[in-house]
Scaffold this motif. Structure first.
Motif, PDB file in Angstrom:
ATOM      1  N   ALA A   1       1.676  -1.004  -0.166  1.00 36.19           N
ATOM      2  CA  ALA A   1      -0.190  -0.086  -0.168  1.00 36.19           C
ATOM      3  C   ALA A   1       0.767   1.796   0.039  1.00 36.19           C
ATOM      4  CB  ALA A   1      -0.906  -0.709   1.212  1.00 36.19           C
ATOM      5  N   SER A   2       2.489   1.406   0.164  1.00 35.64           N
ATOM      6  CA  SER A   2       2.938   2.342   0.012  1.00 35.64           C
ATOM      7  C   SER A   2       4.557   1.856  -0.497  1.00 35.64           C
ATOM      8  CB  SER A   2       3.348   2.617   1.685  1.00 35.64           C
ATOM      9  OG  SER A   2       4.343   2.686   2.444  1.00 35.64           O
ATOM     10  N   GLY A   3       5.649   2.865  -0.343  1.00 31.76           N
ATOM     11  CA  GLY A   3       6.829   2.723  -1.132  1.00 31.76           C
ATOM     12  C   GLY A   3       6.727   1.538  -1.839  1.00 31.76           C
ATOM     13  N   ILE A   4       8.266   0.917  -1.956  1.00 26.85           N
ATOM     14  CA  ILE A   4       8.237   0.096  -2.958  1.00 26.85           C
ATOM     15  C   ILE A   4       7.946  -0.807  -3.299  1.00 26.85           C
ATOM     16  CG2 ILE A   4       9.809  -1.705  -3.328  1.00 26.85           C
ATOM     17  CD1 ILE A   4      11.776  -0.575  -1.295  1.00 26.85           C
ATOM     18  N   GLY A   5       6.904  -1.439  -2.440  1.00 27.08           N
ATOM     19  CA  GLY A   5       5.659  -2.160  -2.285  1.00 27.08           C
ATOM     20  C   GLY A   5       4.446  -1.740  -3.534  1.00 27.08           C
ATOM     21  N   ARG A   6       4.206  -0.318  -3.366  1.00 21.34           N
ATOM     22  CA  ARG A   6       2.856  -0.067  -4.254  1.00 21.34           C
ATOM     23  C   ARG A   6       3.568   0.473  -5.536  1.00 21.34           C
ATOM     24  NH1 ARG A   6      -1.609   3.679  -2.537  1.00 21.34           N
ATOM     25  NH2 ARG A   6      -1.426   4.888  -4.239  1.00 21.34           N
ATOM     26  N   ALA A   7       4.979   1.297  -5.101  1.00 18.48           N
ATOM     27  CA  ALA A   7       5.400   0.964  -6.719  1.00 18.48           C
ATOM     28  C   ALA A   7       5.241  -0.099  -7.693  1.00 18.48           C
ATOM     29  CB  ALA A   7       7.074   2.089  -6.849  1.00 18.48           C
ATOM     30  N   LEU A   8       6.202  -1.531  -7.345  1.00 25.49           N
ATOM     31  CA  LEU A   8       6.496  -2.680  -7.410  1.00 25.49           C
ATOM     32  C   LEU A   8       4.770  -3.135  -8.124  1.00 25.49           C
ATOM     33  CD1 LEU A   8       8.155  -5.160  -8.628  1.00 25.49           C
ATOM     34  CD2 LEU A   8       7.226  -5.610  -5.437  1.00 25.49           C
ATOM     35  N   ALA A   9       3.715  -2.493  -7.177  1.00 27.95           N
ATOM     36  CA  ALA A   9       2.262  -3.466  -8.032  1.00 27.95           C
ATOM     37  C   ALA A   9       2.158  -2.501  -9.284  1.00 27.95           C
ATOM     38  CB  ALA A   9       1.150  -2.943  -7.426  1.00 27.95           C
ATOM     39  N   SER A  10       2.922  -1.435  -8.964  1.00 23.50           N
ATOM     40  CA  SER A  10       2.188  -0.161 -10.449  1.00 23.50           C
ATOM     41  C   SER A  10       3.142  -0.877 -11.532  1.00 23.50           C
ATOM     42  CB  SER A  10       2.108   0.976  -9.991  1.00 23.50           C
ATOM     43  OG  SER A  10       1.909   2.321 -11.239  1.00 23.50           O
ATOM     44  N   MET A  11       4.156  -0.465 -11.784  1.00 20.09           N
ATOM     45  CA  MET A  11       4.779  -1.987 -13.437  1.00 20.09           C
ATOM     46  C   MET A  11       4.265  -3.277 -13.230  1.00 20.09           C
ATOM     47  SD  MET A  11       8.423  -2.756 -12.698  1.00 20.09           S
ATOM     48  CE  MET A  11       8.276  -4.086 -11.781  1.00 20.09           C
ATOM     49  N   LEU A  12       3.877  -3.622 -12.160  1.00 25.94           N
ATOM     50  CA  LEU A  12       3.640  -4.983 -12.587  1.00 25.94           C
ATOM     51  C   LEU A  12       1.676  -4.439 -13.422  1.00 25.94           C
ATOM     52  CD1 LEU A  12       4.100  -6.989  -9.581  1.00 25.94           C
ATOM     53  CD2 LEU A  12       5.512  -6.955 -11.515  1.00 25.94           C
ATOM     54  N   VAL A  13       1.188  -4.063 -12.910  1.00 28.12           N
ATOM     55  CA  VAL A  13       0.040  -3.976 -13.861  1.00 28.12           C
ATOM     56  C   VAL A  13       0.073  -3.107 -14.626  1.00 28.12           C
ATOM     57  CG1 VAL A  13      -2.266  -2.926 -13.428  1.00 28.12           C
ATOM     58  CG2 VAL A  13      -1.561  -3.769 -11.341  1.00 28.12           C
ATOM     59  N   GLY A  14       0.857  -3.102 -14.698  1.00 33.68           N
ATOM     60  CA  GLY A  14       1.143  -1.602 -16.225  1.00 33.68           C
ATOM     61  C   GLY A  14       1.829  -3.148 -17.542  1.00 33.68           C
ATOM     62  N   GLN A  15       2.083  -4.257 -16.939  1.00 27.58           N
ATOM     63  CA  GLN A  15       3.062  -5.045 -17.835  1.00 27.58           C
ATOM     64  C   GLN A  15       1.873  -5.924 -17.927  1.00 27.58           C
ATOM     65  OE1 GLN A  15       6.158  -6.836 -16.459  1.00 27.58           O
ATOM     66  NE2 GLN A  15       7.742  -4.911 -15.822  1.00 27.58           N
ATOM     67  N   GLY A  16       0.211  -5.771 -17.323  1.00 25.32           N
ATOM     68  CA  GLY A  16      -0.237  -6.350 -18.070  1.00 25.32           C
ATOM     69  C   GLY A  16      -0.892  -7.667 -16.846  1.00 25.32           C
TER      70      GLY A  16
ATOM     71  N   PHE B   1      13.747  -5.868  -9.488  1.00 20.39           N
ATOM     72  CA  PHE B   1      12.896  -6.761  -9.651  1.00 20.39           C
ATOM     73  C   PHE B   1      12.569  -7.382 -11.039  1.00 20.39           C
ATOM     74  CE2 PHE B   1      11.892  -4.255  -5.400  1.00 20.39           C
ATOM     75  CZ  PHE B   1      12.429  -5.389  -4.973  1.00 20.39           C
ATOM     76  N   GLY B   2      12.339  -6.217 -11.645  1.00 14.64           N
ATOM     77  CA  GLY B   2      12.311  -6.507 -13.414  1.00 14.64           C
ATOM     78  C   GLY B   2      12.975  -7.306 -13.879  1.00 14.64           C
TER      79      GLY B   2
END
Length: 289
Positions: A16-31, A235-236
């Motif tokens: 819900a915050s920080g690295i985890g939040r940014a990671l979730a956004s990246m993964l959704v962006g990849q489908g 992470f990628g």
């Protein structure tokens, strides 16, 4: 850069915050589809709703979970597998900064103070909590088929450069992250032939809500913060068809490296270390060689 396949599912703690939040956004962006697991259930639900609204479909669900509570984590994984049928990636990311584990050292007042029980919250969340997440990841992966990229699943743990370097001000943080690093290296060996990879991402200080903002001021002034995008890039590297396993991908400011395992005196200790694994597997009834 490797990427997830469309529709693959990621379970992220502390999302819900920080690295985890940014990671979730990246993964959704990849489908991808994501499970936003966080102690702050309201924030997790709000972020999942935000991702779904932006996508115009359900790409995220939320889970309220205290990672130090096994039952919370178990319920979260069950909720995720009910909703999405499988979990392809587990990101054991939830963590906190150092909590003082003992009162400050002061011989002049020590005799007047009682002996106190140490505060082990930092180790409980950063080590025990991640191990609960890891245990559920492995058991979930074991119960599902090999995916299109050739894996049952991938576990990625958020560690720190303090998993290698000591810190006089953060003994429990350093201890917990060192534990994560050696757990990662050990588990990666065990699961290497089981279509499961285990890696760790180890940044230096990143500007996130993990600590009060005042802590970051001198780091901003001296340009000593690590770049969040570089962290996400590491992470990628372990996603999709990547075969990386047992790696500690590290970031400090603009520097990126794979931190090597300690091999000092390994040649002398190797035979005993290998044999103890063989004998313990026999003792535990594990058929792994």
């Amino acid at each position: 850069m490797p990427a997830i396949s469309r529709g693959e599912v990621s379970y992220i703690t502390g999302a819900a915050s920080g690295i985890g939040r940014a990671l979730a956004s990246m993964l959704v962006g990849q489908g991808g589809l994501v499970v936003i697991a966080d102690l702050n259930g309201e924030a997790a639900a709000g972020y999942a709703a935000e991702l779904n609204e932006k996508a115009g479909t359900v790409v995220a669900i939320s889970v309220k979970a205290d990672t130090t509570v096994w039952e919370d984590q178990l319920a979260g994984f069950q909720q995720a597998t009910t909703a999405f049928k499988r979990i392809d990636y587990v990101f054991a990311n939830a963590g906190i900064a150092e909590h003082p584990w003992l009162p400050p050292f002061n011989p002049e007042t020590a005799a007047e103070r009682p002996l106190v029980k140490p505060d082990l919250a930092t180790a409980s969340i950063n080590l025990t909590g991640q191990l609960y997440t890891a245990s559920l990841a492995f058991q979930t992966f074991e119960r599902q088929d090999i995916g299109p990229e050739g894996f049952r699943g991938k576990l990625i743990l958020t560690a720190s450069v303090f998993g290698y370097f000591p810190s006089r001000a953060m003994p429990l943080y350093a201890a917990s992250k060192a534990g994560i690093i050696n757990f990662m290296r050990s588990a990666a060996q065990y699961y290497a032939d089981k279509h499961i990879t285990v890696n760790a991402i180890s940044p230096n200080l990143v500007d996130t809500p993990i600590a009060p903002d005042v802590l970051f001021v001198p780091f901003r002034e001296r340009k000593l913060l690590s770049d969040l995008q570089l962290v996400l890039d590491q992470f990628g590297k372990v996603l999709g068809e990547s075969t990386l396993n047992g790696q500690a991908l590290s970031i400090s400011q603009e520097n990126v490296w794979v931190h090597p395992a300690d091999t000092y005196m390994l040649e002398k200790n190797g035979p005993a270390c290998d044999l103890i694994s063989v004998e313990i597997f026999k003792l535990f009834g594990d058929r792994t060689n």
